[in-house]
Design an enzyme around this catalytic site. Structure first.
Site, PDB file in Angstrom:
ATOM      1  N   GLU A 137       0.841  -1.213   0.141  1.00 17.56           N
ATOM      2  CA  GLU A 137       0.028   0.041   0.085  1.00 17.56           C
ATOM      3  C   GLU A 137       0.821   1.282   0.093  1.00 17.56           C
ATOM      4  OE1 GLU A 137      -0.615  -2.722   2.040  1.00 17.56           O
ATOM      5  OE2 GLU A 137      -2.700  -3.253   1.808  1.00 17.56           O
TER       6      GLU A 137
ATOM      7  N   PHE B 164     -10.642  -6.886  14.324  1.00 12.38           N
ATOM      8  CA  PHE B 164      -9.838  -7.487  13.666  1.00 12.38           C
ATOM      9  C   PHE B 164      -9.609  -6.244  12.410  1.00 12.38           C
ATOM     10  CE2 PHE B 164      -8.676  -9.683   9.502  1.00 12.38           C
ATOM     11  CZ  PHE B 164      -7.437 -10.211  10.217  1.00 12.38           C
ATOM     12  N   GLN B 165      -8.090  -6.094  12.024  1.00 15.19           N
ATOM     13  CA  GLN B 165      -7.758  -5.159  11.211  1.00 15.19           C
ATOM     14  C   GLN B 165      -8.217  -3.745  11.451  1.00 15.19           C
ATOM     15  OE1 GLN B 165      -8.032  -6.708   7.273  1.00 15.19           O
ATOM     16  NE2 GLN B 165      -5.881  -7.661   7.496  1.00 15.19           N
TER      17      GLN B 165
ATOM     18  N   LYS C  23     -17.127  -0.013   6.706  1.00  9.82           N
ATOM     19  CA  LYS C  23     -17.670  -1.274   5.808  1.00  9.82           C
ATOM     20  C   LYS C  23     -19.216  -0.861   5.608  1.00  9.82           C
ATOM     21  CE  LYS C  23     -17.344  -5.857   4.747  1.00  9.82           C
ATOM     22  NZ  LYS C  23     -16.760  -7.240   4.854  1.00  9.82           N
TER      23      LYS C  23
ATOM     24  N   MET D 254      25.069   7.651   0.995  1.00  8.42           N
ATOM     25  CA  MET D 254      24.751   9.070   1.666  1.00  8.42           C
ATOM     26  C   MET D 254      25.001   8.979   3.348  1.00  8.42           C
ATOM     27  SD  MET D 254      24.349  12.172   0.903  1.00  8.42           S
ATOM     28  CE  MET D 254      23.029  12.995   0.038  1.00  8.42           C
TER      29      MET D 254
END
Lengths: 172, 560, 540
Positions: free
Chosen positions: B54, B116-117, B166, B473
């Site tokens: 993502e 959950f999540q 949802k 760097m």
């Protein structure tokens, strides 16, 4: 330098978090913050007392203004305004010293709102100096607990710091 | 739109707004809580790009937005889908890129129960979004989505996140898409204050050594034409910040290039010698100013920006001017007279000759030289996406940008792994252009899986990988500041990048000798699809110039 | 502390400078998120705090998912981030991010150190808070100029944390009530979760189960807290639990929940959860009790202490033959099963179980393979099944396995993953290769986001919107590009030889199995459904 900011915000969940988070994120010092809804139920007003130099105060104001939920911000420190704070203070008060305490309460035009066997709760409103002075005067008796609301403020006279001063943002 | 109220699901209503906003593609990754949105997305003509993580969906949306000037859109699910976006959102926020992010959320009845999540993504992203929303009432959804696009793309652009539980996405929604956005707390100032405009015109007239300093704000507002007009009308040289690369063509005599800790020597000297510095859409970042008290010591500073909070934040400003750069420059052009500054331009010429950009010591293949060849071969007209590290600075210094929206890089947050997904977004936005990713071995590995996305999308992309087997760097910083104690910078487990490219179906080329450079670049320019050129370079390469901590911009370390 | 995971960068260089001189082992990961997951893997596998280090800005934000993951599963990790200098904070400086603000909702505590004198005490406090009470992630953000200042080392022996109480004694009255309820129950059920493993209460759980003849069900976090081959064990409960476990919940008259949070993936429809049961809920976090289901007998305490106290009040042994028999019938009628034609993921895991004799440490990613791993790899010991249960983080598996392999050298560590999850942290193959960390990767490749596809099959009209993974690389060649041995299996016959070779090879190894693409996870309770209404697959 202490400044008093009067901030109109959308009355929505999460707005307080956004404002408080901004202060911590940018490292500004907040002295007090009082919030409640205004005459318009969709709008809340925050009175924020903040401490910092001119550059910091300028940034505080600009950054607050950037929050989408902040509708209008005014620094009212230099405008004539009424500033008040509410304090509840619980002090030790044996019957022997009650009279003395009541005299102090009268001088500060405070009120006794609860009496127990050995203590009193006193309610006081006023500007910060007055509240501080009252607290100092009561300290010798033994302070058990102090609760303060932080400052709320309103401009004197007919002037208001309401919506009319700010335009509505509109887009396509 | 919006006249008749018909009942449809919240998810469907979101799609209606996306279509009304002209969204043509969405980057994302499906998961349980966002499936209602995906279900409806599949019914539209909007193209979806399935990324591999993502984080890269936001980066790709950001690359798309920067290249096209339009708002990037991405989708992710709740919980880890949402938290994976954080770096991408923070990256877009620091560089003021318009992106609208939709996240699925657990159903409203479960919000706050550690389901959950479930993650409090609106809480997490408060510090890194321009604004964000948790939608609790489906009837508010069309308005909020419309607002999100409006906020993301107007004023100072930035990322806006919309978190949709949802059940809200599945609920019937009657509300129409509003015609107008009305936000009482948000009203950007576009036009310059007339008095301040006149004051700026006066400063420009009085100045004998003016310097225009252009940043990302010039590109964001599409002001490059006005900037060029102004520079030529008053014969003022132009320097840019890193985000400002491309705002002014580098192949013109008035261009000085990038200013800053790794800025071009003549640009840095010009800052120190000018008597008027006009900042246009810049933030005077710490990487630009060096020691702030030594910055532009002889100059009065005028600062034009659409975000009033930027003005006076880092440097003292003699003349603040809030407004959109395009509006302000257009208004300013009407007020200024043509001018000449022959002495100042002569001085610039001397600086340029006395302090040319040189490379210093290195190995067989010089990355700076490779990038110069790339600049020549593409005539400064390719879109260059970069990652973060030494190669980013070489790409900034040695390519030679001629157009806005051709340098795509994480400038403010400095996010390694930005390059590849951003390049994919750029290639999708401008299929007519050659897109090059200039990257390093550390950065590429942070988002390498997106090679699969690039292949799946059938885009054409060229990857120029400078491999020094280390975080060079960081090594450079350890060299200068930490007694050369090189800690945790060596990549001994690096893959064979050429073979790796081939695993994904890309073409891989390796360069170890200087004479191989031009043929390889030429071949990549011919090829369709993905071509990766791995250049083996020395880890001892340094980025020069370098301004050390506490030094002024003209106190640069230069190669012997 | 012997190992830290991280990636250096500008603002954290002063720490690295000293780290190099300290003798603490540093594992350079290829993405900071993997450093956080590796620290989690280390902590989950040992119970000791895992430590990760990242620089300011993107380094810090890259940790966010790992921190959120540790928070949801109560894993003790300490994340140390560099920050821009104190004077530059709040100026949107280069690589500045307000990481303490960002991580406020996902850390047990976090700190921005603004004074060098507070540094030692803060680090000490961070470890204390992370590991005590209900464990969790703690972040310490240290501005660059703080780490370069000098101060007399001031490590206070005693911490002052008036707002933090980590130890709570079980309340005697509630313990007595619990014991009485257990004695009175006819169909009791022990429901164990991650808290059992955290507090080391697995022996007490076993004693209680055996002495009182109580069948045992678990949450996914509880896997390993009770030997799964034990006759009293029924299986995992919830959305992908066993039929017998879910039926048992619907029938039981007493649930003894130990260190569980009654997550929505466990309970299904809450009103229909355990309708006949009294609930004893033992948890160290008072806020968990009554959060989802009402507890009739709440016990706020460390699980081990609480169980010891209850055991002390249960002198006699008890038996529940009728209840056991009923469960046995369910188990016999509804075993876990799958169709054996083609290359099935369940078969691969079963063979892995057989070849490792159930003694491997398993780390999983998230998706269908996670559920198959739970179902077909029974474990016997705590801390031998590591999975992202609460947050469900794809990309967790390989870095967590790395952390576990480093923490427990000499043991077989296997990462079971899918093609979607694996690609989220595929760059960590370089870390495996760099340090030759002996993680065996079993990649179950179906070319789909399989769990998403399964949901779309059941709940979204089979519209497989963007769940197919086009553009997948040749994973075996990818591994080889990292100089890792790898092998692909496409038929049933090839599985055992490949696994044998992987297990016999020193160091890391990748086995890619091209599995039946549309295999589903069964049983399945639709989200928000009742536990005894399961979809159990097509062929019965």
């Amino acid at each position: 330098m202490k400044r008093t900011l009067s901030v109109l915000v959308e009355n929505r969940p999460g707005v307080l978090t956004r404002v408080a988070g901004l202060f911590s994120r940018r490292g500004y010092n907040i002295d007090s913050l009082a919030v409640g809804r205004t005459e318009n139920p969709t709008i809340s007003r925050m009175t924020i007392v903040v401490d910092g130099d001119e550059q910091i105060i300028e940034q505080v104001c600009k950054q607050l203004n950037k929050l989408i939920d902040v509708i209008k911000l005014s620094d009212i420190t230099d405008d004539p305004h009424v500033g008040r704070e509410l304090m509840l203070i619980k002090v030790n008060a044996d019957p022997a010293v009650r009279g003395e305490i009541m005299q102090i309460v009268d001088i500060f035009r405070a009120r006794i709102v609860d009496i127990a066997r050995n203590s009193l709760i006193i309610e006081a409103t006023g500007d910060a100096d007055k509240i501080d002075a009252l607290e100092n005067s009561l300290r010798p008796f033994g302070i058990r607990e102090v609760v303060r609301t932080g400052k709320i403020a309103m401009l004197r006279g007919a002037k208001t710091k309401g919506m009319e001063a700010s335009g509505d943002g509109t887009g396509d | 739109m919006g006249q008749e109220t018909k009942v449809r699901t919240g998810a469907r209503a979101v799609m209606e707004v996306l279509q009304a906003e002209g969204v043509e593609l969405v980057f994302g990754y499906p998961g349980g809580a966002v499936l209602p949105l995906y279900h409806e997305l599949a019914q539209t003509s909007i193209h979806h790009i399935l990324v591999r993580q993502e984080q890269n969906a936001v980066h790709a949306a950001s690359g798309y937005a920067r290249t096209s000037g339009r708002t990037g859109v991405c989708f992710a699910t709740s919980g880890p889908g949402a938290t994976n976006l954080v770096t991408g959102i923070a990256t877009a926020y620091m560089d003021s890129v318009p992106v609208v992010i939709f996240t699925g959320q657990v159903p409203t009845s479960m919000v706050g129960s550690d389901a959950f999540q479930e993650t409090d993504i609106t809480g997490i992203t408060i510090p890194i979004t321009k604004h964000n929303y948790l939608v609790k009432d489906v009837e508010e959804l069309p308005r909020i989505v419309k607002e999100a696009f409006y906020i993301a793309s107007t004023g100072r652009p930035g990322p806006v996140l919309v978190d949709i539980p949802k059940d809200v996405a599945l609920a019937p929604c009657q509300a129409p898409i509003p015609e107008k956005v009305e936000l009482r707390g948000y009203k950007p100032t576009y036009h310059g204050h007339p008095g301040q405009l006149r004051a700026l015109a006066r400063l420009l007239k009085e100045s004998r050594r003016p310097l225009l300093f252009a940043g990302g704000g010039v590109i964001a507002s599409g002001a490059e034409g006005y900037l060029q007009e102004l520079a030529e009308k008053i014969q003022a040289p132009v320097a840019t910040s890193l985000t400002g690369l491309g705002a002014f063509p580098e192949d013109t005599p008035l261009s000085l290039g990038m200013v800053g800790l790794h800025g071009k020597p003549c640009a840095n000297h010009a800052v120190m010698e000018c008597d008027l510095l006009v900042g246009l859409g810049v933030r005077f970042d710490d990487r630009v100013t060096g020691a702030i008290e030594k910055f532009a010591p002889r100059a009065r500073i005028a600062h034009v920006d659409i975000d009033p909070a930027e003005i006076g934040k880092n440097v003292r400003v003699d003349l603040p001017l809030v407004g959109d750069i395009s509006c302000v420059l257009k208004e300013l052009l009407a007020l200024v007279e043509p001018a000449e500054h022959p002495e100042w331009l002569e001085r610039i010429k001397i600086l340029r000759n006395n302090y040319p950009l040189t490379y210093g010591r290195g190995g067989e293949v010089r990355p700076q030289w490779v990038i110069e060849r790339l600049g020549e071969m593409t005539r400064g007209r390719a879109i260059i996406a970069t990652d973060v590290g030494q190669h980013q600075m070489w790409a900034a210094l040695f390519y030679g940008y001629t157009e806005p929206r051709t340098f795509i890089s994480s400038c403010g947050l400095g996010t390694m792994g930005y390059g590849l997904p951003a390049a994919i977004g750029a290639a999708l936005a401008r299929p007519d252009r050659q897109v090059w990713l200039i990257t390093g071995d550390g950065s590429l590995q942070m988002s390498m899986a997106e090679l699969g996305t690039a292949i799946e999308q059938g885009i054409s992309l060229k990857v120029l990988l400078f491999n020094n087997q280390s975080l060079a760097m960081v090594r450079q910083l350890q060299h200068f500041y930490y007694e050369g104690r090189y800690t945790a910078i060596k990549f001994t487990g690096n893959p064979d990048f050429v073979r790796l490219a081939e695993c994904y179906g890309a073409t891989g080329l390796r360069i170890a000798k200087q004479e191989e450079v031009v043929p390889a670049l030429a071949r990549a320019m011919q090829e369709d699809g993905i071509t990766l050129i791995e250049c083996l370079i020395s880890e001892e390469e340094m980025v020069y110039p370098m301004v050390l901590n506490g030094a002024a911009l003209n106190e640069m370390l230069l190669p012997e | 502390m012997d190992t830290v995971f991280g990636i250096p960068g500008g603002a954290v260089l002063p720490l690295y400078h000293e780290l190099a001189a300290s003798g603490i082992r540093h594992i350079l990961t290829r993405h900071e998120q993997a450093a956080a997951h590796a620290a989690e893997g280390y902590a989950r596998a040992t119970g000791r705090p895992g430590v990760c280090i990242a620089t300011s800005g993107p380094g810090a934000t890259n940790l966010v998912t790992g921190i959120a993951d540790a928070y949801m599963d109560s894993i003790p990790i300490v994340a140390i981030t560099g920050q821009v200098g104190v004077a530059m904070i709040g100026h949107d400086s280069f690589q500045e991010a307000d990481i303490t603000g960002i991580t406020l909702p996902i850390t047990k505590a976090n700190y921005l150190v603004k004074n060098i004198r507070d540094l030692a005490a803060t680090i000490h406090e961070a470890f204390y808070v992370a590991t005590t009470g209900r464990p969790g992630p703690v972040l310490v953000d240290i501005p660059k100029d703080i780490t370069t200042q000098r101060a007399a080392f001031h490590y206070p022996p005693k911490l002052r944390l008036p707002g933090y109480r980590s130890r709570v004694e079980p309340h005697a009255l509630q313990v007595a009530q619990a014991a009485a309820a257990i004695l009175a129950a006819e169909k009791p059920l022990l429901f164990i979760g991650g808290g059992v493993i955290t507090s080391g209460a697995h022996e007490e759980v076993r004693q209680l189960a055996e002495e009182q003849d109580i069948p045992v069900i678990m949450s996914m976090m509880g896997k390993g807290a009770f030997p799964e081959t034990h006759p009293l064990f029924i299986g995992m409960v919830g959305m992908h639990g066993t039929v017998a476990a879910n039926y048992a919940v619907c029938e039981t008259d007493l649930i003894i929940g130990v260190g569980v949070r009654f997550d929505d993936r466990v309970t299904g429809k809450i009103e229909a959860f355990a309708p006949r049961a009294k609930i004893i809920h033992i948890d160290i976090d008072a806020a968990e009790i009554g959060k989802v289901v009402p507890a009739h007998i709440p016990i706020v305490a460390d699980a081990r202490q609480a169980l010891q106290a209850i055991l002390a009040r249960l002198p006699e042994k008890k038996e529940h033959p009728a209840w056991r028999q009923k469960i046995k019938v369910w188990q016999d009628e509804h075993p876990l099963r799958y169709d054996e034609c083609g290359l099935k993921p369940q078969y691969v895991i079963e063979e892995l179980y057989r070849l490792t004799e159930g003694r491997a440490v398993i780390a999983t990613d998230v998706g269908q393979h996670q559920m198959w791993a739970v179902q077909y790899y029974p474990v016997e010991r705590p801390r031998s099944f590591l999975s992202s249960c609460g947050l469900g983080t794809m990309g967790f598996g390989v870095p967590a396995a790395m952390g576990a392999a480093i923490a427990r050298p000499g043991e077989t560590v296997v990462a079971i993953t899918g093609d979607g999850s694996f690609q989220m942290n595929i760059q960590e193959l370089a870390t495996l290769s760099h340090y030759r960390i002996p993680v065996k990767i079993i990649l179950l490749n179906n070319g789909y986001l399989g769990m998403v596809r399964q949901w779309q099959e059941f709940f979204f009209e089979r519209r497989y919107a963007y769940s197919e993974m086009g553009g997948n690389p040749d994973f075996v060649k990818v591994a080889e590009a990292y100089r890792l041995p790898a092998r692909r299996v496409t038929t049933r016959e090839e599985v055992v030889p490949a696994l044998e070779e992987a297990l016999a090879t020193d160091g890391p190894y990748l086995v890619e199995a091209l599995i039946d693409r549309e295999e589903n996870v069964f049983p399945m309770v639709p989200p928000g459904g009742t536990l005894n209404k399961m979809v159990t697959g097509g062929r019965q």
